[in-house]
Design a protein around this motif. Structure first.
Motif, mmCIF file in Angstrom:
data_model
loop_
_atom_site.group_PDB
_atom_site.id
_atom_site.type_symbol
_atom_site.label_atom_id
_atom_site.label_comp_id
_atom_site.label_asym_id
_atom_site.label_seq_id
_atom_site.Cartn_x
_atom_site.Cartn_y
_atom_site.Cartn_z
ATOM 1 N N HIS A 21 27.649 40.214 39.140
ATOM 2 C CA HIS A 21 28.932 39.950 39.806
ATOM 3 C C HIS A 21 30.151 40.594 39.138
ATOM 4 N N PRO A 22 30.259 40.630 37.803
ATOM 5 C CA PRO A 22 31.444 41.269 37.200
ATOM 6 C C PRO A 22 31.666 42.703 37.664
ATOM 7 N N LEU A 23 30.598 43.442 37.866
ATOM 8 C CA LEU A 23 30.735 44.821 38.329
ATOM 9 C C LEU A 23 31.299 44.878 39.742
ATOM 10 N N ASP A 24 30.972 43.881 40.552
ATOM 11 C CA ASP A 24 31.499 43.844 41.911
ATOM 12 C C ASP A 24 32.997 43.553 41.903
ATOM 13 N N THR A 25 33.435 42.677 41.008
ATOM 14 C CA THR A 25 34.867 42.380 40.890
ATOM 15 C C THR A 25 35.647 43.633 40.492
ATOM 16 N N ILE A 26 35.110 44.385 39.546
ATOM 17 C CA ILE A 26 35.757 45.634 39.121
ATOM 18 C C ILE A 26 35.820 46.613 40.292
ATOM 19 N N LYS A 27 34.742 46.702 41.046
ATOM 20 C CA LYS A 27 34.703 47.609 42.201
ATOM 21 C C LYS A 27 35.787 47.261 43.212
ATOM 22 N N VAL A 28 35.923 45.968 43.513
ATOM 23 C CA VAL A 28 36.923 45.530 44.486
ATOM 24 C C VAL A 28 38.333 45.851 43.999
ATOM 25 N N PHE A 54 36.362 52.468 35.730
ATOM 26 C CA PHE A 54 35.842 51.117 35.920
ATOM 27 C C PHE A 54 35.759 50.342 34.606
ATOM 28 N N ILE A 55 35.557 51.032 33.488
ATOM 29 C CA ILE A 55 35.531 50.335 32.195
ATOM 30 C C ILE A 55 36.924 49.813 31.848
ATOM 31 N N LYS A 56 37.933 50.671 32.040
ATOM 32 C CA LYS A 56 39.304 50.269 31.735
ATOM 33 C C LYS A 56 39.769 49.159 32.671
ATOM 34 N N THR A 57 39.353 49.244 33.934
ATOM 35 C CA THR A 57 39.703 48.185 34.886
ATOM 36 C C THR A 57 39.099 46.857 34.457
ATOM 37 N N GLY A 58 37.844 46.892 34.056
ATOM 38 C CA GLY A 58 37.179 45.674 33.602
ATOM 39 C C GLY A 58 37.821 45.093 32.360
ATOM 40 N N MET A 59 38.192 45.962 31.425
ATOM 41 C CA MET A 59 38.835 45.499 30.194
ATOM 42 C C MET A 59 40.194 44.874 30.488
ATOM 43 N N GLU A 60 40.922 45.458 31.439
ATOM 44 C CA GLU A 60 42.244 44.923 31.776
ATOM 45 C C GLU A 60 42.133 43.562 32.455
ATOM 46 N N ILE A 61 41.123 43.403 33.318
ATOM 47 C CA ILE A 61 40.898 42.098 33.953
ATOM 48 C C ILE A 61 40.597 41.050 32.888
ATOM 49 N N ALA A 62 39.704 41.400 31.964
ATOM 50 C CA ALA A 62 39.323 40.457 30.908
ATOM 51 C C ALA A 62 40.508 40.121 30.001
ATOM 52 N N ARG A 63 41.369 41.116 29.737
ATOM 53 C CA ARG A 63 42.514 40.901 28.848
ATOM 54 C C ARG A 63 43.576 40.032 29.510
ATOM 55 N N LYS A 64 43.901 40.314 30.754
ATOM 56 C CA LYS A 64 44.977 39.598 31.435
ATOM 57 C C LYS A 64 44.533 38.276 32.049
ATOM 58 N N GLU A 65 43.272 38.212 32.462
ATOM 59 C CA GLU A 65 42.819 37.052 33.228
ATOM 60 C C GLU A 65 41.662 36.313 32.564
ATOM 61 N N THR A 66 41.338 36.693 31.339
ATOM 62 C CA THR A 66 40.197 36.191 30.562
ATOM 63 C C THR A 66 38.898 36.737 31.157
ATOM 64 N N PRO A 67 37.822 36.753 30.371
ATOM 65 C CA PRO A 67 36.545 37.253 30.900
ATOM 66 C C PRO A 67 36.067 36.518 32.148
ATOM 67 N N LEU A 68 36.496 35.262 32.302
ATOM 68 C CA LEU A 68 36.104 34.525 33.508
ATOM 69 C C LEU A 68 36.679 35.160 34.772
ATOM 70 N N GLY A 69 37.739 35.946 34.606
ATOM 71 C CA GLY A 69 38.315 36.637 35.751
ATOM 72 C C GLY A 69 37.336 37.593 36.406
ATOM 73 N N PRO A 111 31.499 51.732 39.841
ATOM 74 C CA PRO A 111 31.075 50.344 39.668
ATOM 75 C C PRO A 111 30.205 49.834 40.805
ATOM 76 N N ARG A 112 30.373 50.414 42.006
ATOM 77 C CA ARG A 112 29.533 49.956 43.113
ATOM 78 C C ARG A 112 28.075 50.336 42.873
ATOM 79 N N VAL A 113 27.850 51.587 42.475
ATOM 80 C CA VAL A 113 26.481 52.002 42.156
ATOM 81 C C VAL A 113 25.975 51.231 40.939
ATOM 82 N N ALA A 114 26.873 51.068 39.947
ATOM 83 C CA ALA A 114 26.494 50.319 38.749
ATOM 84 C C ALA A 114 26.222 48.857 39.073
ATOM 85 N N ARG A 115 26.794 48.371 40.164
ATOM 86 C CA ARG A 115 26.565 46.994 40.610
ATOM 87 C C ARG A 115 25.336 46.899 41.508
#
Length: 323
Positions: A36-43, A61-76, A286-290
């Motif tokens: 699921h985390p990969l799908d969130t990054i894709k969206v 997609f890596i930077k997007t994922g890191m920014e989500i985790a930083r601003k919204e916690t990994p639960l984001g 991220p979609r293919v990675a998901r």
């Protein structure tokens, strides 16, 4: 799901509907938890309107994922998981059950099925799951994933608190029809996805089954996972533009008097004018990675659970589950 046949390895009779429902549902649940985390990054990438012309580079997609985790916690990264878990179990159950049913419907008298018929069975299964489950689930999921709020700050209250609240709010504010916004694109995406997915999986499985030491025995789990990984990557490359337009369509409420086709054309043309052709493949990594690892997990777990259930069925007097 034996290659080129409705029967199992060694000529076993096809799995029952109950087996496909249980094995498919279990496989879907495991796939959601892992991927699921990969799908969130894709969206998030698909909803991003950053352009190179503004002086800001598009995030990978890596930077997007890191920014989500930083601003919204990994639960984001797990936003919308509730909607996915609620929908993915019946989705996968419907996918495998309907696929096997369509396969048997299209098979010849000897139970053999051609590649074109297998493609059609996958296409029909994808459309079936899209209309029955996927479209409403994704509308709710995308609304949740699109929210930029910190899950660590209790004062940062989002519009949609969880999947149930998002579903209730969408229906209350926009009507039940809003849950089926983009259903045609969703059906087209799911249909082409599963047509490519099942066709590639079946063809590769048949080749490896014939080359194995004992063609009558099921392939090991790591092999079915590898086949699923390859087959799962085929669909996203074929229909990435459909998925990107669908995501943007489902994110926002419809304008009064605007038809669904009008919105699709408008979104597509605006993307092309403002962001260029590359925007249609935004989020493909991220979609293919998901999707690819997701299909690896799905097929491996499905084949494993199906084998366990069929072994149990053979031990039950009468040899079948009640359906």
């Amino acid at each position: 799901m034996s290659a080129k046949s409705t029967a199992g390895p060694g000529g076993k009779k096809p799995a029952s509907a109950a087996t496909n429902l249980i094995a498919g549902g279990g496989a879907g649940m495991m796939e959601a938890l892992v991927c699921h985390p990969l799908d969130t990054i894709k969206v998030r990438m698909q909803l991003s309107r950053r352009q190179r012309g503004t002086g800001q580079k598009r995030r990978g997609f890596i930077k997007t994922g890191m920014e989500i985790a930083r601003k919204e916690t990994p639960l984001g990264l797990y936003k919308g998981l509730g909607a996915v878990l609620t929908g993915i179990v019946p989705k996968m159950a419907i996918r495998f059950t309907s696929y096997e049913w369509y396969k048997q419907l299209l098979a010849d008298k000897e139970g053999r099925i051609r590649g074109s018929s297998n493609f059609l069975a996958g296409l029909a299964a994808g459309v079936t799951e899209a209309v029955a489950v996927v479209c409403p689930m994704e509308v709710v999921k995308i609304r949740l994933q699109a929210q930029h709020h910190s899950m660590a700050d209790p004062l940062d209250v989002p519009k949609y608190r969880n999947a149930a609240h998002a579903c209730y709010t969408v229906i209350k504010e926009e009507g039940v029809g809003a849950l089926y916004r983009g259903v045609s694109l969703t059906a087209l995406r799911q249909g082409t996805n599963q047509a490519a997915n099942f066709t590639a999986y079946t063809e590769l499985k048949e080749i490896l089954q014939q080359r194995s030491d004992d063609p009558t025995k099921p392939l090991p789990g790591y092999t079915t996972a590898g086949i699923g990984l390859i087959s799962g990557a085929v669909g996203p490359f074929c229909n990435a533009p459909i998925d990107t337009i669908k995501t943007r369509l489902q994110r926002t409420p419809a304008e009064p008097g605007q038809t669904a086709m009008g919105r699709i054309v408008n979104i597509g043309s605006q993307m092309f004018k403002q962001e260029g052709p590359r925007a249609f493949w935004m989020g493909i990594t991220p979609r293919v990675a998901r999707v690819a690892p997701g299909q690896a997990v799905t097929f491996a777990v499905y084949e494993y659970l199906k084998g366990v259930l069929e072994k149990g069925r053979d031990m039950i007097p009468g040899g079948q589950y009640e359906e």
